[in-house]
Design an enzyme around this catalytic site. Structure first.
Site, short mmCIF file in Angstrom:
data_model
loop_
_atom_site.label_atom_id
_atom_site.label_comp_id
_atom_site.label_asym_id
_atom_site.label_seq_id
_atom_site.Cartn_x
_atom_site.Cartn_y
_atom_site.Cartn_z
CG PHE A 22 -2.46 -0.65 0.89
CD1 PHE A 22 -3.18 -0.45 0.59
CD2 PHE A 22 -2.10 -2.29 1.75
CE1 PHE A 22 -4.59 -1.39 0.55
CE2 PHE A 22 -3.38 -2.87 1.55
CZ PHE A 22 -4.23 -2.41 1.49
CG ASP A 23 1.17 5.64 -1.94
OD1 ASP A 23 1.91 6.10 -1.18
OD2 ASP A 23 -0.02 6.62 -1.85
#
Length: 227
Positions: free
Chosen positions: A9-10
């Site tokens: 995940f960013d």
């Protein structure tokens, strides 16, 4: 059936509400500098800030340069003689205090962490990101965070993802999915690394030419049917 046991995940504008945090930090700088905190001054700052982050993504500037240079360029526009480095320190301090999450980020992390390994992949300032993650409700569900400063490379470079791959045992280009909001740093980064990607696109924007996303979602809950 689990399609992608490893989820990358960013952080900002994917899990964390960076816009709210950034707006508050800017307000604190305005107060310190006696600058009117208006939408006009904020947009002046953001134009400069974004142009420098774009340059960072292209490998043209360093993050240490960026965080001070944005205030070095902005302060003369609002006729302030404050120290750019001091403004940056104040800004980063207040950014680090904010761990507000985007809608459904907590429930998604709670649910996915039962059967997946969740990681953060981010270009954010290391000190800020570590503070925010430690304070956040999602911290117990994140296995590790990979921050570009510590990697010695930034998204979207393949070198950054080589760093990530070397530190997650069992990670392959078949069993991992990158989820992020930025076409340039996240989705292009996944393309460069040969990773499948999911573009979190709540504003229904158009993906730039030459960048491919395997999935596009506008609500984080849509991930459940993908992974």
């Amino acid at each position: 059936m689990i399609h992608y046991p490893y989820l990358l995940f960013d952080a900002d504008n994917t899990l964390f509400d960076f816009e709210a945090a950034n707006r508050n930090a800017f307000a604190q700088v305005c107060s310190y500098c006696d600058i009117p905190d208006t939408e006009e001054t904020y947009q002046q700052y953001e134009t400069i800030n974004q142009s420098l982050w774009d340059a960072l993504n292209r490998g043209e500037v360093t993050k240490d340069f960026l965080v001070v240079e944005r205030f070095r360029r902005f302060l003369p526009l609002v006729h302030s003689d404050r120290d750019p480095a001091a403004c940056n320190r104040l800004h980063l301090f207040h950014l680090g205090q904010s761990s507000v999450l985007l809608p459904h980020a907590l429930e998604i992390c709670q649910t996915l962490a039962q059967h997946h390994q969740l990681y953060i992949v981010t270009n954010a300032v290391a000190s800020v990101q570590k503070q925010r993650l430690a304070k956040s409700a999602i911290a117990p569900y994140i296995t590790a965070a990979f921050i570009s400063e510590e990697a010695g490379a930034t998204k979207p470079s393949k070198a950054y993802f080589d760093y990530v791959f070397a530190r997650i045992p069992g990670l392959t280009t078949e069993n991992a999915l990158l989820i992020g909001d930025s076409p340039v740093s996240d989705i292009q980064g996944a393309n460069n690394a040969g990773l499948p990607s999911c573009w979190y696109n709540p504003h229904h924007e158009v993906l730039p030419d030459g960048i491919h996303a395997d999935y596009v979602i506008s609500d984080l809950r849509e991930l459940l049917s993908i992974v």
